[in-house]
Motif scaffolding. Structure first.
Motif, short mmCIF file in Angstrom:
data_model
loop_
_atom_site.label_atom_id
_atom_site.label_comp_id
_atom_site.label_asym_id
_atom_site.label_seq_id
_atom_site.Cartn_x
_atom_site.Cartn_y
_atom_site.Cartn_z
N TRP A 1 0.82 -1.22 0.00
CA TRP A 1 0.00 0.00 0.00
C TRP A 1 0.85 1.27 0.00
O TRP A 1 0.32 2.37 -0.06
CB TRP A 1 -0.96 0.00 1.18
CG TRP A 1 -2.14 -0.88 0.92
CD1 TRP A 1 -2.33 -2.16 1.33
CD2 TRP A 1 -3.29 -0.55 0.13
NE1 TRP A 1 -3.52 -2.66 0.85
CE2 TRP A 1 -4.13 -1.69 0.12
CE3 TRP A 1 -3.69 0.59 -0.57
CZ2 TRP A 1 -5.34 -1.72 -0.57
CZ3 TRP A 1 -4.90 0.55 -1.25
CH2 TRP A 1 -5.71 -0.59 -1.25
N SER B 1 -12.16 -0.73 -11.03
CA SER B 1 -11.79 -0.69 -9.61
C SER B 1 -10.67 -1.69 -9.32
O SER B 1 -9.70 -1.36 -8.62
CB SER B 1 -13.02 -1.00 -8.76
OG SER B 1 -12.68 -1.06 -7.40
N HIS B 2 -10.81 -2.89 -9.86
CA HIS B 2 -9.79 -3.91 -9.63
C HIS B 2 -8.45 -3.50 -10.22
O HIS B 2 -7.40 -3.65 -9.57
CB HIS B 2 -10.26 -5.23 -10.26
CG HIS B 2 -9.23 -6.33 -10.19
ND1 HIS B 2 -8.93 -6.99 -9.02
CD2 HIS B 2 -8.42 -6.87 -11.16
CE1 HIS B 2 -7.99 -7.90 -9.25
NE2 HIS B 2 -7.67 -7.84 -10.54
N SER C 1 -7.38 -0.50 -10.77
CA SER C 1 -6.85 0.63 -10.01
C SER C 1 -6.14 0.14 -8.75
O SER C 1 -5.03 0.61 -8.42
CB SER C 1 -7.98 1.59 -9.63
OG SER C 1 -8.61 2.11 -10.77
N VAL C 2 -6.78 -0.79 -8.05
CA VAL C 2 -6.16 -1.34 -6.84
C VAL C 2 -4.88 -2.09 -7.18
O VAL C 2 -3.86 -1.95 -6.50
CB VAL C 2 -7.15 -2.25 -6.10
CG1 VAL C 2 -6.47 -2.98 -4.95
CG2 VAL C 2 -8.34 -1.45 -5.57
N THR D 1 -1.27 -1.09 -5.61
CA THR D 1 -0.68 -2.02 -4.64
C THR D 1 0.38 -2.94 -5.22
O THR D 1 1.20 -3.48 -4.48
CB THR D 1 -1.78 -2.88 -3.99
OG1 THR D 1 -2.43 -3.66 -5.01
CG2 THR D 1 -2.80 -2.02 -3.29
#
Length: 468
Positions: free
Chosen positions: A12, A310-311, A313-314, A318
């Motif tokens: 993160w 969304s997936h 982007s994460v 990360t």
């Protein structure tokens, strides 16, 4: 070799460069200093964390930066302001890299973009160099050195079935050289590249708008010179030509040209309408275009487009950003050391009695084409070299030359460094894909090219210093 293991729990930490980008965009549009301070603070924290997972050579840059801060604190009274300015320069470089990484991530997973690259790599031998060097330029505008990774992989894939080892090696070498030189030519003018953005920021009175057209001429010159040298030196051994693509060029290149058009025209329009600097326009527009590009891609089975975005982007924050930790540390420290080093170097040069204003302007302009690739052979990143050396020079106004002429000289030298330095990402990637040493892929493959192109760029920059 890394000095420390990079813990998975630090994934993160990718939020830090993302935050740096957000704050630098806010600063670009508002001019409020606390946004720049916040970006600088996050950038320093990011470098501190990422330093635990990078090679010793990257950590050495961090130690040099710390030593410069101590030197400045012991020898100057305004060291704190200079350190803050250096951190802001590093944060700007980190933010630009992060923004461009977003669109590189989006493009590299686009089937249409990959198929476009495969189309270029499968052209018949007589057309392949031209296709790949122009393709390397077009892909390089969006993917930066990721263009070498993508096109180079597809190129080696297309030659893998050639039974004659000598022919296979010759084809691989020529294809990698074409891609290298195509990418390097983008450094002469691209508004998305570090070369133009850093150079414009350190040359007083310079702007991308004034340097873009001369820079495009530089790019065309080095592309043509590369093509001419390939035609002159290409092997004459006869071999059966593999099957080539017969699809329409307009059809195959349309996705890439559309993406380029949206990004480049969008950046130019945003710059013209809002008055924000080009780097601010790039950092704000490019991530938006990347998200839209991902939204247009077919999501995996069972996922909606919104969930897919969304997936992705994460995953980017990360996984991808932390995986770039070596580049992030190097680029931040190159900007930081260059800025703070120049702050310390200027009074030192003055104290030694060196009067660069006495040097003829044409000598300085010509020298910048050659100094940057020469320092690249010694391992100096062009960001560091330009940030360190240019502030020591007299301003273009003092020398009586247009800023665009000096910009063209610097970006031309940056392009030569990108094709020849065994320490740059572009040459390292080409060496890995071509299965040769970085020295071979750099000065070995492109030594004559650098001499010829460097001479042409020198004459072009000197001509601009007279006619502009």
């Amino acid at each position: 070799m890394t000095l420390f293991q990079f813990p998975p729990s630090y994934s993160w930490a990718g939020l830090l460069p993302a935050g740096v980008t957000a704050f630098m965009v806010a600063y670009a549009y508002t001019g409020l200093s606390y946004f720049a301070v916040a970006a600088s603070g996050l950038a320093v924290v990011a470098v501190a964390i990422f330093s635990f997972g990078v090679r010793a050579s990257r950590v050495a840059f961090v130690l040099i930066g710390m030593a410069l801060v101590i030197w400045a604190a012991l020898t100057t009274t305004d060291w704190l302001a200079a350190t803050s300015t250096a951190a802001q320069r590093g944060a700007m470089v980190m933010a630009l890299f992060t923004a461009l990484s977003v669109i590189r991530s989006a493009a590299m997973t686009s089937p249409a973009i990959v198929e476009c690259g495969r189309f270029l790599a499968r052209q018949r031998p007589g057309l392949r160099y031209s296709a790949l060097t122009v393709g390397g330029h077009l892909f390089g505008l969006i993917l930066l050195y990721g263009s070498i990774s993508l096109l180079g992989t597809l190129a080696t894939e297309s030659t893998a079935r050639e039974p004659d080892r000598e022919v296979r090696l010759q084809r691989t070498r020529r294809m990698m050289i074409a891609i290298q030189r195509g990418f390097a030519s983008t450094l002469c003018w691209s508004p998305l590249g570090f070369s133009m953005i850093i150079t414009v920021s350190v040359v007083p009175g310079a702007s991308w708008g004034a340097a873009a057209l001369p820079g495009i001429v530089s790019a065309v010159m080095v592309l043509v010179i590369g093509w001419g040298l390939d035609a002159l030196y290409k092997p004459r051994k006869a071999a059966l030509a593999p099957a080539s693509e017969t699809s329409q060029w307009s059809e195959q290149l349309r996705p890439l040209l559309m993406l380029l058009g949206v990004v480049l025209l969008g950046v130019a329009l945003l710059h013209a309408v809002t008055g924000v600097e080009v780097i601010g326009a790039v950092m704000s527009l490019v991530p938006v275009v990347a998200v839209l590009w991902i939204a247009m891609q077919q999501p995996p089975k069972g996922q909606t487009r919104l969930r897919h975005i969304s997936h992705r982007s994460v995953e980017f924050v990360t996984r991808e950003l932390p995986s770039y930790r070596g580049e992030i540390v190097l680029l931040f420290m190159a900007g930081f050391i260059g800025s703070l080093g120049a702050f310390l170097l200027v009074p030192l040069v003055q104290g030694l009695g060196l009067d660069l204003q006495a040097v003829p302007p044409w000598v300085i302009v010509a020298a910048m084409v050659w100094v940057i690739p020469m320092t690249g052979q010694l391992g100096m990143n062009p960001i560091l070299a330009v940030s360190l050396l240019v502030p020591v020079l007299p301003s273009p106004e003092t020398m009586g030359i247009p800023p665009a002429a000096l910009v063209v000289a610097i970006t031309g030298g940056w392009a030569l460094s990108g094709a020849t330095s065994p320490f740059t990402a572009s040459v390292l990637l080409a060496a890995a894909l071509g299965n040769v040493s970085p020295q071979r892929a750099g000065i070995g493959w492109n030594g004559v090219y650098a001499l010829v192109a460097g001479s042409a760029l020198t004459l072009w920059a000197l001509t601009l210093s007279i006619i502009l």
